[in-house]
Structure formats: C-alpha cells, structure tokens
Design a protein around this motif. Structure first.
Motif, mmCIF file in Angstrom:
data_model
loop_
_atom_site.group_PDB
_atom_site.id
_atom_site.type_symbol
_atom_site.label_atom_id
_atom_site.label_comp_id
_atom_site.label_asym_id
_atom_site.label_seq_id
_atom_site.Cartn_x
_atom_site.Cartn_y
_atom_site.Cartn_z
ATOM 1 N N TYR A 1 -21.762 20.822 6.528
ATOM 2 C CA TYR A 1 -20.353 20.427 6.642
ATOM 3 C C TYR A 1 -19.666 21.037 7.863
ATOM 4 O O TYR A 1 -18.447 21.136 7.908
ATOM 5 C CB TYR A 1 -19.610 20.810 5.351
ATOM 6 C CG TYR A 1 -20.217 20.184 4.128
ATOM 7 C CD1 TYR A 1 -20.078 18.822 3.869
ATOM 8 C CD2 TYR A 1 -20.965 20.949 3.238
ATOM 9 C CE1 TYR A 1 -20.661 18.240 2.760
ATOM 10 C CE2 TYR A 1 -21.548 20.369 2.117
ATOM 11 C CZ TYR A 1 -21.395 19.018 1.887
ATOM 12 O OH TYR A 1 -21.975 18.441 0.778
ATOM 13 N N HIS A 2 -20.467 21.452 8.853
ATOM 14 C CA HIS A 2 -19.849 21.964 10.074
ATOM 15 C C HIS A 2 -19.091 20.860 10.800
ATOM 16 O O HIS A 2 -18.119 21.117 11.501
ATOM 17 C CB HIS A 2 -20.919 22.570 10.989
ATOM 18 C CG HIS A 2 -21.341 23.941 10.564
ATOM 19 N ND1 HIS A 2 -22.359 24.644 11.164
ATOM 20 C CD2 HIS A 2 -20.873 24.756 9.578
ATOM 21 C CE1 HIS A 2 -22.506 25.817 10.586
ATOM 22 N NE2 HIS A 2 -21.622 25.917 9.612
ATOM 23 N N SER A 3 -19.547 19.630 10.642
ATOM 24 C CA SER A 3 -18.826 18.483 11.197
ATOM 25 C C SER A 3 -17.676 18.126 10.256
ATOM 26 O O SER A 3 -17.891 17.849 9.072
ATOM 27 C CB SER A 3 -19.756 17.280 11.337
ATOM 28 O OG SER A 3 -19.008 16.094 11.532
ATOM 29 N N LEU A 4 -16.462 18.148 10.789
ATOM 30 C CA LEU A 4 -15.300 17.837 9.964
ATOM 31 C C LEU A 4 -15.362 16.407 9.432
ATOM 32 O O LEU A 4 -14.898 16.129 8.326
ATOM 33 C CB LEU A 4 -14.014 18.052 10.757
ATOM 34 C CG LEU A 4 -12.710 18.094 9.941
ATOM 35 C CD1 LEU A 4 -12.771 19.170 8.873
ATOM 36 C CD2 LEU A 4 -11.521 18.327 10.853
ATOM 37 N N ASP A 5 -15.980 15.503 10.216
ATOM 38 C CA ASP A 5 -16.122 14.118 9.752
ATOM 39 C C ASP A 5 -16.960 14.056 8.480
ATOM 40 O O ASP A 5 -16.713 13.224 7.602
ATOM 41 C CB ASP A 5 -16.778 13.251 10.840
ATOM 42 C CG ASP A 5 -15.841 13.004 12.014
ATOM 43 O OD1 ASP A 5 -14.619 13.155 11.823
ATOM 44 O OD2 ASP A 5 -16.335 12.679 13.103
ATOM 45 N N LYS A 6 -17.958 14.932 8.377
ATOM 46 C CA LYS A 6 -18.809 14.971 7.191
ATOM 47 C C LYS A 6 -18.113 15.687 6.041
ATOM 48 O O LYS A 6 -18.242 15.305 4.875
ATOM 49 C CB LYS A 6 -20.121 15.688 7.536
ATOM 50 C CG LYS A 6 -21.131 15.732 6.406
ATOM 51 C CD LYS A 6 -21.792 14.397 6.182
ATOM 52 C CE LYS A 6 -22.804 14.462 5.036
ATOM 53 N NZ LYS A 6 -24.007 15.239 5.384
#
Length: 352
Positions: A246-251
């Motif tokens: 979940y490092h990607s905010l989109d994810k």
C-alpha cells in the motif's frame, strides 16, 4: 491436497520469508530457511510443482516465487506455528481492557486501538446489539431557569446526556417532579413500550408538563434506538501505508476509504463459520470487491446475556498470520472473561 513433507517445508519457508520481506523468494533462500539437504536445482523443481498446483505464483519480473491465496490457506491450516505473547504484550492488553466500569463501546474501542498498535494493521470491532435495552434511571440537572440537562442511564451501563432548553422558566421543584414522573413511568421499558406509554399519558397530562416529558422521553428513545443498532468501529487505518502493498496511494486509497466510511465498514465480514471462535478469510475468499486483495482475521467473544461480539484484523495477504491469530485470540479470550466474570486473565500465566 496432499503435499510431501519436502514440499510443505518449502512452501512454509517461502510464505514466512515473503511475510518478513515482501520480496519474491528464490531457491537459495529457501534452501537456507527450510534446512533441506538437497540441491537448489531440486528445490527449484519443487517450487515449479508448487506453482503448477496453484500454491505459488511467479511475478513476471522475478525468478523468485510468492505465495498465492491457496498457498496462504495451506499455510494457515497446516503449517503455521502457534505463537505465544510476551509478558509485555499481555500486560499491555490487560491494561487496555481493564475498564470494567466504563461503557461497553469504550472498552471495545480501546481494545481495537491497542490491537492495531500491536499488529500494525487496521482493526475493526463490533458488538451484537442486545435484543432488549431499557432505561435504568433518569437524572435531570438544572443549568439555568430555562434549561436543564437530561441524563439517561441504560441497563447496559450506557450514560448519555442532552441539554434541553425551554421557552418558559422551570423551578427546581418542578424539575424534581418531572424526574419523579420519568423514573416511575418510563424506567424498565423498551423503546416501543416508551412510545406507547407516552401516547397514553398525553390525554391525562397538562400540556406544558407533557411537552417537557416528551422532550426527555424522545431523547431516551433515541438512546435506546442507538443501542439497538450494531455499530462497527475501525481504527489504525493508516497502518496500511506501512506495508509495501500500500505504498502507492492509488492502491491504498480504495481500501482506506472502505474502512473509514461507517456505511461501508458495516459490510465487513462478521460471521464465523461452523461455530468456530476464529476465522481467516484470504484474498478472494472475501466476497466484497474492496477486500479481494486482503486477508481478514476475525475472532468472536462473549459479552454476556447470550450476546457475541467480533474483533478483526484487516491487512495484505502477506499478513503475519501466526502473530495476528495469537494476539487476536488473547484479546477475544480476555474480553470474554472480562464481560463474563468481571476479571481478566492474569498476565503472569501462559496465554496465547
């Protein structure tokens, strides 16, 4: 499916290494972790077999393997060791739950926060509503000549208050009489029974007095109605951002939004299968689309009066299941003991 002992050791090594590192696992690492006295070529062949069986997956950019949802399921059901909590963890949990005189909601909410801190995952808690909740006592406190505070205590120890303002002045004596009427006529009644009693009282009560009674009783009915609904508390949602998935905010955003919105959080899985006290849903086993790439671990606890609650952890499928189930089991057992007997398990005994 029946796996050889060697395949089980390889699968276990890959799952536990991937949980710890979030990186695809190669044959050399497996050989070291599994303690197998065979060549890396043999391990690669076994990993290929496990991939064909659907227990491992191979990211297209890597020679290593990661567990599939089916692989996690085999691990959870057959290969995972049961962990014990440390003394510090049991003491911290017991301190968090040692709120016997506080409201049920506050105890459960605090339990969720501590579990989230210990596990580094979001936590949800829910208590099944009681079939019948009544008012145990009314207290009316004068604030000024045309305002008073109505305090309502329910028979499940919930206390709510509301400031009520009036167009006309009210004396302390009138307030005491109003309190006496409320405590003699509306204590021990359900929400529906209160409404019926209020309807009958209207024709035989002076309009000014009935207006005051109605204001307090309607507030009490709101309190009872609120207690009759199942509410889901979620906490520690930002812990998701600590995990590589979940490092990607989109994810991360869709799942964080799902958990933070009350209407959506109420759709979290609550049922435990076959009367079990613990349930683990991995990836696609979660029917809700928002949870299809996550795992949900739930445990039930007894509140008393034939009521149960649920406390659960939400995280990536790379969740440390052994660690989470140990802490969740201890929390659930502690809540059951506290609500059932008014005591917590001592921190100096072996408890999972």
């Amino acid at each position: 499916m029946e796996l050889s002992d060697r395949k089980k050791r390889i699968l276990r090594a890959i799952v536990e290494t991937y949980i710890a590192t979030a990186e695809p696992v190669g044959s050399k690492v497996v050989a070291e972790r599994a303690g197998l006295d065979v060549s890396t070529a043999t391990i690669r062949n076994e990993m290929a077999d496990l991939t064909e069986l659907g227990l491992l997956e191979q990211p297209h950019t890597s020679a290593g393997r990661i567990p599939s949802s089916a692989g996690y399921r085999i691990y959870v059901n057959e290969l995972m060791d049961r962990q014990q909590l440390t003394m510090q963890e049991t003491e911290r949990i017991n301190q968090a739950l040692n709120l016997k005189m506080e409201e049920l909601d506050r105890v459960i909410d605090r339990a969720g926060k501590v579990l989230s801190q210990l596990s580094d995952y979001p936590v949800f808690t829910a208590a099944a509503p009681r079939a019948r909740v009544t008012v145990k006592r009314f207290d009316l406190l004068m604030v000024e000549e045309n305002a008073f505070i109505a305090v309502v205590m329910t028979d499940n120890s919930v206390v709510k208050n509301k400031l009520i303002r009036m167009p006309d002045q009210l004396s302390e004596t009138q307030l005491q009489l109003l309190s006496a009427v409320l405590n003699s006529s509306f204590v021990g009644l359900s929400q529906e029974e209160m409404e019926q009693t209020l309807d009958k009282m209207e024709t035989r009560t002076a309009p000014a007095a009935f207006e005051l009674i109605s204001l307090v009783v309607e507030f009490a009915m709101e309190v009872l109605g609120d207690q009759g609904r199942q509410r889901v508390h979620t906490t520690g949602i930002t812990h998701l951002l600590e995990h590589p998935e979940y490092h990607s905010l989109d994810k991360a955003k869709p799942l964080m939004t799902y958990l933070s919105e009350e209407a959506e959080a109420s759709k979290l899985p609550m049922a435990l299968n076959n009367g079990k006290n613990m349930n683990i849903l991995i990836g696609p086993e979660n029917v809700n689309d928002a949870l299809k790439d996550t795992s949900v671990v739930m445990a039930s606890y007894d509140i008393g009066d034939n009521m149960k609650g649920v406390i659960g952890v939400v995280g990536p499928t790379r969740m440390d299941y052994a660690k989470v189930t140990a802490r969740l089991s201890y929390f659930a057992d502690s809540l059951t003991r506290m609500f059932g007997k008014g005591e917590l398990p001592p921190g100096d005994k072996d408890e999972e």
